[in-house]
Motif scaffolding. Structure first.
Motif, PDB file in Angstrom:
ATOM      1  N   GLU A   7       0.812  -1.174   0.078  1.00 49.81           N
ATOM      2  CA  GLU A   7       0.065   0.069   0.027  1.00 49.81           C
ATOM      3  C   GLU A   7       0.880   1.062   0.136  1.00 49.81           C
ATOM      4  O   GLU A   7       0.702   2.192  -0.639  1.00 49.81           O
ATOM      5  N   GLN A  11       1.296   4.060  -2.966  1.00 48.13           N
ATOM      6  CA  GLN A  11       0.940   5.374  -2.702  1.00 48.13           C
ATOM      7  C   GLN A  11       2.167   6.237  -3.334  1.00 48.13           C
ATOM      8  O   GLN A  11       1.945   7.295  -3.821  1.00 48.13           O
ATOM      9  N   GLN A  12       3.357   5.787  -3.068  1.00 49.38           N
ATOM     10  CA  GLN A  12       4.583   6.618  -3.534  1.00 49.38           C
ATOM     11  C   GLN A  12       4.564   6.672  -4.887  1.00 49.38           C
ATOM     12  O   GLN A  12       5.059   7.545  -5.417  1.00 49.38           O
ATOM     13  N   GLN A  14       2.179   6.711  -6.842  1.00 51.98           N
ATOM     14  CA  GLN A  14       0.993   7.578  -7.420  1.00 51.98           C
ATOM     15  C   GLN A  14       1.731   9.052  -7.141  1.00 51.98           C
ATOM     16  O   GLN A  14       1.270   9.897  -7.877  1.00 51.98           O
ATOM     17  N   ARG A  15       2.330   9.311  -5.958  1.00 51.03           N
ATOM     18  CA  ARG A  15       2.605  10.534  -5.516  1.00 51.03           C
ATOM     19  C   ARG A  15       3.856  10.912  -6.640  1.00 51.03           C
ATOM     20  O   ARG A  15       3.975  12.310  -7.255  1.00 51.03           O
TER      21      ARG A  15
END
Length: 121
Positions: A7, A11-12, A14-15
């Motif tokens: 997860e 998220q990283q 996506q960032r």
């Protein structure tokens, strides 16, 4: 941990993708000069053009004044030449011999008792 780690990794990613995308969009929309810099550049160019026009105008006025001065100097030289010629003519016409001859032609007689000497300063 694998679920939590995945997860976080997701998220990283996506960032990272979000950071890349806006920077490309910003690169496309940014200009080389800001509007304030453009305004300053335009004002500077206007001042340079105005200064150039003023310099050319002043030079043309100076040229005209110099031309007028030369014309006046030429007319002064011509008038001095005429004055010099007239001065020579006055000297010739006011000579003693000429005056005596004119007086004799008119019938005047020289009387030594009535002669007065006049000295010029």
């Amino acid at each position: 941990m694998s679920n939590l780690a995945r997860e976080l990794q997701h998220q990283q990613q996506q960032r990272g993708q979000e950071n890349v995308r806006p920077s490309k969009a910003k690169d496309r929309s940014t200009f080389w000069l800001t509007p304030g810099e453009k305004l300053l550049g335009l004002a500077f160019a206007g001042m340079v053009c105005y200064g150039a026009i003023q310099m050319i105008s002043n030079q043309s006025q100076i040229y005209q004044v110099n031309k007028d001065i030369q014309q006046v100097q030429t007319s002064i030289k011509e008038q001095q030449k005429v004055n010099g010629d007239l001065q020579v003519q006055v000297s010739e016409l006011s000579s003693y011999e000429r005056i005596r001859d004119k007086a004799k032609k008119m019938g005047l007689v020289q009387n030594e008792n009535n002669v007065k000497v006049v000295q010029e300063k």
